[in-house]
Design a protein around this motif. Structure first.
Motif, PDB file in Angstrom:
ATOM      1  N   SER A 254      21.790   0.603  46.041  1.00  0.00           N
ATOM      2  CA  SER A 254      20.555   0.256  46.740  1.00  0.00           C
ATOM      3  C   SER A 254      20.649   0.586  48.223  1.00  0.00           C
ATOM      4  CB  SER A 254      20.235  -1.234  46.546  1.00  0.00           C
ATOM      5  OG  SER A 254      21.139  -2.057  47.260  1.00  0.00           O
ATOM      6  N   ILE A 255      21.819   0.345  48.817  1.00  0.00           N
ATOM      7  CA  ILE A 255      22.022   0.655  50.236  1.00  0.00           C
ATOM      8  C   ILE A 255      22.056   2.164  50.451  1.00  0.00           C
ATOM      9  CG2 ILE A 255      23.600   0.415  52.186  1.00  0.00           C
ATOM     10  CD1 ILE A 255      24.523  -2.235  50.911  1.00  0.00           C
ATOM     11  N   ILE A 256      22.766   2.861  49.586  1.00  0.00           N
ATOM     12  CA  ILE A 256      22.865   4.320  49.711  1.00  0.00           C
ATOM     13  C   ILE A 256      21.507   4.976  49.494  1.00  0.00           C
ATOM     14  CG2 ILE A 256      23.903   6.399  48.718  1.00  0.00           C
ATOM     15  CD1 ILE A 256      26.361   4.576  48.029  1.00  0.00           C
ATOM     16  N   PHE A 257      20.762   4.502  48.503  1.00  0.00           N
ATOM     17  CA  PHE A 257      19.415   5.028  48.263  1.00  0.00           C
ATOM     18  C   PHE A 257      18.558   4.869  49.512  1.00  0.00           C
ATOM     19  CE2 PHE A 257      18.559   5.209  43.410  1.00  0.00           C
ATOM     20  CZ  PHE A 257      19.777   5.845  43.202  1.00  0.00           C
ATOM     21  N   TYR A 258      18.625   3.662  50.091  1.00  0.00           N
ATOM     22  CA  TYR A 258      17.791   3.407  51.275  1.00  0.00           C
ATOM     23  C   TYR A 258      18.183   4.323  52.433  1.00  0.00           C
ATOM     24  CZ  TYR A 258      15.388   1.290  55.139  1.00  0.00           C
ATOM     25  OH  TYR A 258      14.587   1.112  56.226  1.00  0.00           O
ATOM     26  N   CYS A 259      19.465   4.460  52.677  1.00  0.00           N
ATOM     27  CA  CYS A 259      19.932   5.215  53.844  1.00  0.00           C
ATOM     28  C   CYS A 259      19.769   6.727  53.690  1.00  0.00           C
ATOM     29  CB  CYS A 259      21.397   4.882  54.127  1.00  0.00           C
ATOM     30  SG  CYS A 259      21.653   3.183  54.707  1.00  0.00           S
ATOM     31  N   THR A 260      19.736   7.222  52.472  1.00  0.00           N
ATOM     32  CA  THR A 260      19.699   8.671  52.260  1.00  0.00           C
ATOM     33  C   THR A 260      18.313   9.218  51.940  1.00  0.00           C
ATOM     34  OG1 THR A 260      20.257   8.403  49.907  1.00  0.00           O
ATOM     35  CG2 THR A 260      22.085   8.752  51.443  1.00  0.00           C
ATOM     36  N   HIS A 261      17.456   8.414  51.351  1.00  0.00           N
ATOM     37  CA  HIS A 261      16.213   8.949  50.795  1.00  0.00           C
ATOM     38  C   HIS A 261      15.315   9.592  51.846  1.00  0.00           C
ATOM     39  CE1 HIS A 261      14.227   5.315  52.315  1.00  0.00           C
ATOM     40  NE2 HIS A 261      13.081   5.946  52.099  1.00  0.00           N
ATOM     41  N   GLY A 262      15.249   8.980  53.045  1.00  0.00           N
ATOM     42  CA  GLY A 262      14.351   9.489  54.082  1.00  0.00           C
ATOM     43  C   GLY A 262      14.702  10.900  54.520  1.00  0.00           C
TER      44      GLY A 262
END
Length: 348
Positions: free
Chosen positions: A295-303
């Motif tokens: 969830s943290i990696i998704f948030y930090c990378t998606h943008g």
């Protein structure tokens, strides 16, 4: 963004740990909603649902931190917990800012600036902007948590007073977001707002909104709400109805708007959703820690993935699926190799 602790609404001083798989699952679902929101590939009718994700991230993070803070016995322990929490978030921000330095140099036009202004722009981006897409959440968490800690533990501000100020701040955020039509026609206020945002950014994407939702996390950690599970469910359903009524009214009567981040109904919907999760029986699932890290990696990378792919692809459902795949591959690689390469521990 991560703080490993007791998920009990009122943890005892015995330090007994209670499983928090339901929170890990919730955070993973929220990260998916955030990607869907920012991809702009879904109909607007889903916007109110997507908009619960960031507030819930704030509240969950705050709830964990202040639940742990609540059972500390002295100021020294509280200060140590705060320092650890802020340091963890700062290194998370630093890790992804460095990793994505090239695309974000282009995004923020740092290459085109003179050297002194580059330093100013980077510092401003770290504290009140974004060094990478979405990093404002992490910096807002750091600043807002520090402000609330100082107000509550140093100046002894009561929760009732803090709650009133949160309502005021949230109304301001709404006026600058979904209700911006009300101030656009009022030149002096709109002019003042533009001056403010040129220095401190939009309040609904900064520490200002962070103060609101992080305070709600603190309220939930420190106060027992004696509501039955049935009542909480009814309030959640009512809140969803209200937010959709608000959504259609805004669309019909208050367009155009500057942003659609803040709905008044979120003030009721988000805290009651967290109460629903808190009072729900925990879900036994293996690998919940992996979901939390994802969830943290998704948030930090998606943008950043969205920004880059937008230059070469048409924005549609396939575009969003590709972003999901890239986020998952990145998460898989980090989780697999984090024990071998110690620096990867800062990614989550």
């Amino acid at each position: 963004m991560e703080y490993k602790m007791n998920d009990s609404p009122h943890p005892s001083k015995s330090g007994k740990k209670i499983g928090g798989n339901k929170f890990d699952i919730t955070k993973f679902i929220l990260s998916i909603l955030i990607i869907c929101l920012h991809s702009n590939s879904f109909p607007n009718i889903f916007t109110p649902i997507f908009r619960v994700a960031v507030p819930l991230f704030f509240i969950i993070t705050s709830y964990f931190f202040f639940s742990k803070l609540k059972i500390t016995s002295n100021n020294k322990e509280r200060n140590a917990l705060l320092f650890h929490y802020l340091k963890r978030n700062f290194f998370l921000l630093l890790f992804w800012s460095i990793l994505f330095i090239i695309p974000n140099c282009i995004r923020n036009h740092w290459i085109e600036m003179h050297f002194p202004y580059i330093i100013y722009s980077i510092i401003k981006s770290i504290f009140i902007g974004s060094t990478f897409q979405g990093s404002w959440f992490i910096s807002a968490t750091i600043i807002a948590t520090s402000i609330i800690y100082i107000l509550c533990y140093k100046f002894k501000i009561k929760d009732r007073t803090l709650f009133v100020w949160c309502i005021v701040l949230y109304v301001i955020c709404c006026m600058c977001s979904n209700y911006s039509h009300l101030i656009i026609d009022c030149y002096p206020y709109y002019n003042y707002y533009n001056i403010y945002r040129s220095w401190l950014g939009d309040p609904f994407c900064s520490f200002v909104i962070g103060i609101v939702w992080i305070s709600f996390g603190k309220f939930l950690a420190y106060h027992k709400f004696s509501l039955s599970h049935k009542i909480i469910k009814c309030v959640v359903i009512l809140s969803f109805i209200l937010i959709y009524i608000e959504f259609f009214l805004i669309k019909k009567y208050l367009s155009p708007i500057m942003a659609n981040d803040c709905y008044i109904s979120l003030l009721l919907l988000c805290p009651t959703l967290i109460l629903l999760i808190i009072h729900h029986k925990d879900i036994q699932i293996k690998g919940s820690k992996v979901l939390r890290k994802l969830s943290i990696i998704f948030y930090c990378t998606h943008g950043t993935f969205l920004m880059v792919l937008r230059q070469i692809m048409h924005v549609d459902l396939f575009y969003t699926i590709i972003v999901f795949i890239l986020c998952f591959i990145t998460g898989f690689c980090i989780i697999k190799y984090e024990k071998k390469y110690k620096i990867l521990k800062y990614a989550t």
